[in-house]
Design a protein around this motif. Structure first.
Motif, PDB file in Angstrom:
ATOM      1  N   PHE A  89       0.682  -1.504  -0.193  1.00 49.87           N
ATOM      2  CA  PHE A  89       0.223  -0.074   0.376  1.00 49.87           C
ATOM      3  C   PHE A  89       1.217   1.347   0.306  1.00 49.87           C
ATOM      4  N   HIS A  90       2.459   1.225  -0.607  1.00 49.94           N
ATOM      5  CA  HIS A  90       2.841   2.514  -0.060  1.00 49.94           C
ATOM      6  C   HIS A  90       2.643   3.337  -1.253  1.00 49.94           C
ATOM      7  N   SER A  91       1.548   3.550  -2.318  1.00 47.12           N
ATOM      8  CA  SER A  91       1.645   4.004  -3.381  1.00 47.12           C
ATOM      9  C   SER A  91       0.216   3.836  -3.027  1.00 47.12           C
ATOM     10  N   PHE A  92      -0.644   3.647  -2.223  1.00 45.84           N
ATOM     11  CA  PHE A  92      -1.654   4.172  -2.153  1.00 45.84           C
ATOM     12  C   PHE A  92      -1.774   5.431  -1.465  1.00 45.84           C
ATOM     13  N   TYR A  93      -1.529   6.801  -2.291  1.00 46.64           N
ATOM     14  CA  TYR A  93      -1.428   7.931  -1.602  1.00 46.64           C
ATOM     15  C   TYR A  93      -2.873   9.121  -0.997  1.00 46.64           C
ATOM     16  N   PRO A  94      -4.101   8.300  -2.446  1.00 46.74           N
ATOM     17  CA  PRO A  94      -5.302   9.247  -1.784  1.00 46.74           C
ATOM     18  C   PRO A  94      -5.687   8.593  -0.710  1.00 46.74           C
ATOM     19  N   TRP A  95      -5.276   7.528   0.169  1.00 45.02           N
ATOM     20  CA  TRP A  95      -5.616   6.632   1.246  1.00 45.02           C
ATOM     21  C   TRP A  95      -4.945   7.479   2.215  1.00 45.02           C
ATOM     22  N   HIS A  96      -3.863   6.727   2.209  1.00 47.25           N
ATOM     23  CA  HIS A  96      -2.617   7.623   3.329  1.00 47.25           C
ATOM     24  C   HIS A  96      -2.396   8.892   3.598  1.00 47.25           C
ATOM     25  N   ASP A  97      -2.307   9.154   2.625  1.00 52.31           N
ATOM     26  CA  ASP A  97      -1.969  10.833   2.936  1.00 52.31           C
ATOM     27  C   ASP A  97      -2.882  11.899   2.594  1.00 52.31           C
ATOM     28  N   ARG A  98      -4.614  11.346   1.821  1.00 52.27           N
ATOM     29  CA  ARG A  98      -5.563  12.001   1.243  1.00 52.27           C
ATOM     30  C   ARG A  98      -6.348  12.110   2.079  1.00 52.27           C
ATOM     31  N   ARG A  99      -6.131  11.247   3.165  1.00 56.26           N
ATOM     32  CA  ARG A  99      -7.060  10.289   3.741  1.00 56.26           C
ATOM     33  C   ARG A  99      -9.276  10.622   2.381  1.00 56.26           C
ATOM     34  N   ALA A 100      -8.476   9.565   1.838  1.00 51.35           N
ATOM     35  CA  ALA A 100      -9.362   9.730   0.705  1.00 51.35           C
ATOM     36  C   ALA A 100      -9.754   7.535   0.685  1.00 51.35           C
ATOM     37  N   PHE A 101     -11.189   7.494   0.192  1.00 52.35           N
ATOM     38  CA  PHE A 101     -11.353   6.194   1.244  1.00 52.35           C
ATOM     39  C   PHE A 101     -11.497   5.996   1.801  1.00 52.35           C
ATOM     40  N   THR A 102     -11.825   5.977   2.803  1.00 54.44           N
ATOM     41  CA  THR A 102     -11.668   6.081   4.773  1.00 54.44           C
ATOM     42  C   THR A 102     -13.271   5.101   4.798  1.00 54.44           C
ATOM     43  N   GLN A 103     -13.781   5.366   4.069  1.00 54.22           N
ATOM     44  CA  GLN A 103     -15.413   4.283   4.688  1.00 54.22           C
ATOM     45  C   GLN A 103     -14.746   2.789   4.905  1.00 54.22           C
ATOM     46  N   PHE A 104     -14.368   2.540   3.786  1.00 52.79           N
ATOM     47  CA  PHE A 104     -13.940   1.125   3.998  1.00 52.79           C
ATOM     48  C   PHE A 104     -12.599   0.876   4.533  1.00 52.79           C
ATOM     49  N   GLU A 105     -12.419   2.248   5.206  1.00 50.98           N
ATOM     50  CA  GLU A 105     -11.388   1.255   6.706  1.00 50.98           C
ATOM     51  C   GLU A 105     -11.880   0.363   7.690  1.00 50.98           C
ATOM     52  N   GLY A 106     -11.195  -1.070   8.128  1.00 53.26           N
ATOM     53  CA  GLY A 106     -11.850  -2.345   9.500  1.00 53.26           C
ATOM     54  C   GLY A 106     -11.244  -1.466  10.425  1.00 53.26           C
ATOM     55  N   PRO A 107     -11.487  -2.090  11.681  1.00 49.82           N
ATOM     56  CA  PRO A 107     -10.150  -1.006  12.879  1.00 49.82           C
ATOM     57  C   PRO A 107      -8.749  -1.826  13.065  1.00 49.82           C
ATOM     58  N   GLU A 108      -8.611  -2.625  11.956  1.00 46.41           N
ATOM     59  CA  GLU A 108      -6.912  -2.801  11.700  1.00 46.41           C
ATOM     60  C   GLU A 108      -6.363  -1.899  11.196  1.00 46.41           C
ATOM     61  N   ASP A 109      -7.039  -1.437  10.321  1.00 46.50           N
ATOM     62  CA  ASP A 109      -6.488  -0.140   9.361  1.00 46.50           C
ATOM     63  C   ASP A 109      -5.662   0.851   9.531  1.00 46.50           C
ATOM     64  N   ALA A 110      -5.690   1.137  11.105  1.00 39.71           N
ATOM     65  CA  ALA A 110      -5.537   2.487  11.754  1.00 39.71           C
ATOM     66  C   ALA A 110      -3.520   2.216  11.849  1.00 39.71           C
ATOM     67  N   GLU A 111      -3.387   0.974  12.478  1.00 39.64           N
ATOM     68  CA  GLU A 111      -1.868   0.642  12.941  1.00 39.64           C
ATOM     69  C   GLU A 111      -1.260   0.291  11.773  1.00 39.64           C
ATOM     70  N   MET A 112      -1.914  -0.053  10.484  1.00 41.10           N
ATOM     71  CA  MET A 112      -1.331  -0.303   9.363  1.00 41.10           C
ATOM     72  C   MET A 112      -1.275   1.015   8.894  1.00 41.10           C
ATOM     73  N   MET A 113      -1.589   1.550   8.816  1.00 37.13           N
ATOM     74  CA  MET A 113      -1.565   3.024   8.060  1.00 37.13           C
ATOM     75  C   MET A 113      -0.370   3.571   8.862  1.00 37.13           C
ATOM     76  N   LYS A 114      -0.500   3.734   9.760  1.00 40.08           N
ATOM     77  CA  LYS A 114       0.829   4.167  10.322  1.00 40.08           C
ATOM     78  C   LYS A 114       2.130   3.396  10.237  1.00 40.08           C
ATOM     79  N   TRP A 115       2.063   2.392  10.239  1.00 40.38           N
ATOM     80  CA  TRP A 115       3.591   1.607   9.009  1.00 40.38           C
ATOM     81  C   TRP A 115       3.789   2.061   8.052  1.00 40.38           C
ATOM     82  N   VAL A 116       3.098   2.238   7.341  1.00 39.76           N
ATOM     83  CA  VAL A 116       2.629   2.594   5.933  1.00 39.76           C
ATOM     84  C   VAL A 116       3.209   4.325   5.428  1.00 39.76           C
ATOM     85  N   LYS A 117       2.378   4.833   6.707  1.00 42.56           N
ATOM     86  CA  LYS A 117       3.021   6.057   6.261  1.00 42.56           C
ATOM     87  C   LYS A 117       4.624   6.519   6.967  1.00 42.56           C
ATOM     88  N   GLU A 118       4.987   5.075   7.748  1.00 38.96           N
ATOM     89  CA  GLU A 118       6.147   5.280   8.632  1.00 38.96           C
ATOM     90  C   GLU A 118       7.072   5.319   7.403  1.00 38.96           C
TER      91      GLU A 118
END
Length: 345
Positions: free
Chosen positions: A278-307
């Protein structure tokens, strides 16, 4: 001392990594001693356990948030990063994205997955694939016109400086873009893909695009999925809360390399595999689009993708590394994580 050198006016500079490696070898025992003291005097033991669990392989108490202030000012061209308005590579970058947004469809994604996830294109080592990437310059990248093989080592070495004890993370830096061999006939043969189907920011297909994608909604005009009664809706074929990992992403090097590593029984922690996927999924992890699809586990995943992404993006202004000198270290990591020999591609 280590912190002072790693920040110049609050920003890490391209020449800092080489200095940092020398200094780290001197002060690392002191830093570790201070870390140990800090941990031993922590009042809230539950919080301490939680912090360790949130860091794959237990990252010595370093917090992700503490690193997010690191950011160089300029890319390799002396420009700002991710400038999609008037960069020195504007013409080729814009053409690549417009073509991608018009041609990446559900049908194309299904067809291409059927073609590439058979893993019947040959057996090659990681180092062989990196050498092949000498022939690729990413047409979607406004920040860099070096061969992609150089960028892989730049990213890995940046990570190695700030996360010295997490060697799996160093390896993720090396591996993250190798899926771009999809665009090279040396590997792909008759199935070679044009770069619009390999590089650039990714987005989910099967639902309406978001204006947060590079070049906005206008760039998707002409995509046949916009006329589909389901694919053109906000949620499309998905349910809200389904989880980011359950989306069908536009096909490219991220998904391919993730699948290659899974196919070949790689033992890198899941956090590292998610970085690659997911490192190229900038619309999600950078611009916060498509957040309606996030599950409970995705907040932690996004931290590591952004790191990971700050190293991927901001290493592009670094000096060219001595690849030959670095190869033995990274080969040892490949061996450690089950990727030392020939892999199926």
């Amino acid at each position: 001392l280590l912190q002072a050198i790693s920040r110049v006016d609050g920003l890490a500079r391209p020449h800092v990594p080489s200095i940092m490696r020398v200094v780290a070898s001197i002060v690392d025992p002191v830093v570790k001693q201070e870390d140990a003291l800090s941990e031993s005097t922590a009042v809230d033991s539950d919080k301490e356990s939680s912090d360790k669990e949130s860091s794959p392989e237990g990252n010595k108490g370093l917090s992700l948030e503490a690193f997010h202030d690191w950011k160089p000012e300029e890319n390799a061209f002396g420009d700002t990063f991710r400038n999609y308005d008037d960069s020195k590579r504007q013409e080729v970058v814009q053409r690549t994205y417009y073509t991608m947004h018009q041609k990446q469809t559900v049908e194309f994604g299904e067809k291409t997955r059927e073609q590439w996830l058979k893993f019947n294109k040959g057996e090659f080592t990681i180092m062989e694939m990196i050498e092949v990437l000498d022939n690729l310059v990413d047409d979607s990248d406004p920040d860099n016109d070096l061969p992609n093989s150089i960028h892989d080592f730049q990213t890995a070495e940046r990570i190695r400086v700030q996360w010295p004890d997490d060697d799996w993370f160093h390896l993720v830096g090396l591996l993250h873009d190798i899926g771009k061999v999809l665009a090279l006939p040396e590997v792909a043969g008759e199935h070679v893909l044009e770069q619009w189907a390999v590089v650039g920011d990714t987005f989910p297909v099967g639902c309406a695009p978001a204006d947060e994608c590079v070049f906005g909604l206008k760039s998707f005009e002409g995509n046949p999925d916009l006329e589909h009664p389901v694919f053109s809706t906000k949620d499309g074929i998905y349910k809200p809360g389904c989880g980011i990992s359950n989306l069908m992403m536009s096909w490219g090097h991220d998904e391919y390399m993730y699948q290659v590593l899974k196919e070949n029984s790689c033992t890198i922690p899941e956090a590292g595999l998610h970085m690659i996927r997911f490192h190229s999924f900038y619309p999600w992890h950078d611009r916060r689009a498509f957040t309606q699809f996030e599950g409970p586990e995705d907040a932690e995943m996004m931290k590591w993708v952004k790191e990971f992404n700050k190293f991927d993006l901001y290493s592009k202004g670094d000096s060219i590394p001595d690849v030959a000198a670095l190869k033995p270290y990274y080969q040892s990591l490949l061996e450690k994580y089950g990727l030392g020999g020939k892999l199926r591609w």
